[in-house]
Write a protein that holds these residues in place. Structure first.
Motif, PDB file in Angstrom:
ATOM      1  N   LEU A 114      12.000  37.326  15.117  1.00  0.00           N
ATOM      2  CA  LEU A 114      12.526  37.080  13.776  1.00  0.00           C
ATOM      3  C   LEU A 114      11.520  36.312  12.909  1.00  0.00           C
ATOM      4  N   VAL A 115      11.028  35.207  13.429  1.00  0.00           N
ATOM      5  CA  VAL A 115      10.066  34.418  12.640  1.00  0.00           C
ATOM      6  C   VAL A 115       8.795  35.233  12.438  1.00  0.00           C
ATOM      7  N   GLY A 116       8.407  35.980  13.466  1.00  0.00           N
ATOM      8  CA  GLY A 116       7.203  36.797  13.388  1.00  0.00           C
ATOM      9  C   GLY A 116       7.252  37.823  12.261  1.00  0.00           C
ATOM     10  N   ARG A 117       8.425  38.402  12.036  1.00  0.00           N
ATOM     11  CA  ARG A 117       8.561  39.414  10.972  1.00  0.00           C
ATOM     12  C   ARG A 117       8.376  38.818   9.585  1.00  0.00           C
ATOM     13  N   LEU A 118       8.689  37.526   9.442  1.00  0.00           N
ATOM     14  CA  LEU A 118       8.648  36.908   8.112  1.00  0.00           C
ATOM     15  C   LEU A 118       7.395  36.071   7.881  1.00  0.00           C
TER      16      LEU A 118
END
Lengths: 130, 368
Positions: free
Chosen positions: B157-161
């Protein structure tokens, strides 16, 4: 507003009581279980124990809090809901049905009239909300 | 307690709009639950959850005297900290008991950030500015928002943003960058035992970051998580909570935090007392117990052995992931071994319990 069935009587501590022939079935209200949150432990008296109206007869614990259960009516416990020791969450899922707690054989039938009617309990909840 | 109005985090309006149940916590009006504590707990263990921990305090400690100042007021060895690294530590009183527990971030050669418990912000700031006054201190708590993203899907999740590859950030390391376009300090830390991040951002930007994480995480099953589940998650890991398990009557040595007490680094407040206690051996230890009888051990309940009081429960609840009633307690050192039979006094009745290995639930933090 929480569900308050018309055919039950209530306490100000949020227990319900249901007349079943000579006996009275007891549990906690939908409002009570919602306020508690997830119920993870229920401690009930043994069959044969005596309970006294307005006095503590057991304990219900949510993740965060311990709450006493108060007897709506005095008498002898003739049945307890053994399922709650394994599945305390039943109190949340079905407080007026499978989440019942004890059945009492009343020793003082006059106490029944001291309990709140559904309308009185609804009014009590409405006042508590302000 | 004071009658001061409860403080609000930058996400307060978002919690109320989401239907969270708000409760007072350490002077703050905080969400204790959204849908339910058990449900939220399982979301973090199984998917990913967002926690508003903006109530926590942040201090900056800068200047050529910063390292020496921090060495004198914390127990861990700040000199071992590289730029980009985080360290768990403790402030102690001269008698070795605990002022607070905290994390120390080394931002640059002479720049550090400390994260402290919300209820201790004023006490801690007074403490550090008194005992380590050579450094330049700044309390940036009110300007700083903090969102914890925790769970097996947190990295995705954090990686996508994020504007960078967050898989490269190791455990107890951090990087600066942008998440959903918001300037963020991305820290691979947490308080749940799951992999995840704590994202520091300007208070004004925090609602935008929160909304972006909720939106982007929908497919992952993301949910916002209240303080109730935060407590059961940390309990399953036997992470100490200040005010419950550690306080100004307990030392880090008896709390199992001896690994952050480093007397070899030089002098610090509490060092002499802790050296003496270490030499003599601690009289009690913070251990994990599991109930054998069906009952919940709660904070303050006495622990007994053969009727004699031998300790006290500091935290206890139902552990949703272990499906047992678990607790943390201080007991006499001789009774701290795994397997020891104990009794917890619950409403006047002794309930059987035993000492078990901790963490109660296996940690899944991402170690390098």
């Amino acid at each position: 507003m929480a569900n308050v069935p018309k055919d039950l009587k209530y306490t100000r501590e949020h227990e319900w009581a249901k007349q079943e022939g000579d006996s009275v079935r007891v549990g906690i209200t939908a409002y009570a279980q919602e306020q508690l949150g997830d119920v993870v432990f229920v401690e009930l008296p043994k069959v044969g124990a005596k309970v006294t109206a307005t006095k503590n007869f057991g304990v219900v614990e949510s993740v965060k809090a311990v709450s006493d259960l108060f007897a709506p009516i005095s008498g002898e416990v003739v049945e307890i809901n053994g399922e709650l020791s394994q599945k305390p969450e039943t109190v949340n899922q079905d407080p007026y049905g499978r989440g019942w707690m004890i059945v009492v054989k009343p020793s003082n039938k006059g106490e029944w009239d001291q309990l709140l009617t559904a309308q009185q309990y609804e009014d009590f909840l409405a006042r508590a909300a302000h | 307690m004071s009658e001061a109005p409860l403080k609000r985090t930058p996400l307060h309006a978002a919690h109320v709009a989401a239907g969270a149940r708000m409760v007072p916590f350490g002077g703050w009006d905080m969400p204790v639950q959204y849908t339910g504590i058990l449900d939220e707990h399982r979301t973090v263990r199984g998917a990913v959850g967002l926690f508003d921990v903006s109530h926590m305090g942040e201090f900056e400690c800068n200047g050529p005297a910063a390292l020496a100042a921090l060495q004198s007021v914390t127990t861990n060895d700040v000199a071992a900290l590289e730029i980009g690294q985080v360290q768990y530590s403790v402030f102690c009183y001269p008698n070795g008991t605990i002022v607070d527990d905290l994390t120390v971030y080394r931002l640059a050669a002479d720049r550090y950030m400390l994260t402290v418990n919300a209820s201790n912000i004023d006490k801690d700031y007074a403490w550090v500015t008194h005992h380590a006054k050579a450094a330049r201190w700044r309390n940036v708590s009110d300007q700083t928002g903090l969102i914890a993203v925790q769970g097996p899907k947190a990295e995705a999740l954090v990686g996508r943003l994020a504007d960078q590859d967050v898989t490269k950030i190791g455990y107890y390391r951090f990087a600066r960058g942008a998440v959903a376009g918001v300037a963020t300090l991305i820290s691979r830390t947490g308080y749940t035992g799951e992999d995840g991040f704590e994202l520091y951002a300007a208070a004004a930007d925090t609602p935008r970051l929160w909304t972006a994480l909720l939106d982007a995480g929908r497919a992952d099953g993301v949910a916002s998580i209240g303080l109730g589940a935060r407590d059961t998650l940390r309990l399953e890991m036997k992470y100490a909570l200040y005010g419950n398990d550690i306080d100004d009557t307990t030392t880090p040595l008896e709390a199992g935090l001896g690994w952050v007490v480093k007397p070899a680094k030089g002098d610090f407040v509490g060092r002499d007392a802790l050296e003496k206690i270490r030499a003599e051996g601690v009289r009690r230890r913070l251990i994990g117990i599991e109930m054998v009888d069906t009952a919940i051990a709660r904070h303050g309940y006495p622990v007994r052995r053969d009727g004699r009081e031998v300790g006290i429960v500091t935290s206890g609840s139902y552990g949703p992931s272990v499906d047992k009633y678990i607790a943390m307690a201080y007991v006499e050192t001789a009774l701290a071994a795994v397997g020891t039979a104990l009794a917890v006094e619950v409403r006047g009745q002794g309930k059987a319990a035993r000492v078990v290995k901790t963490p109660f639930h296996p940690s899944r933090v991402k170690r390098a």
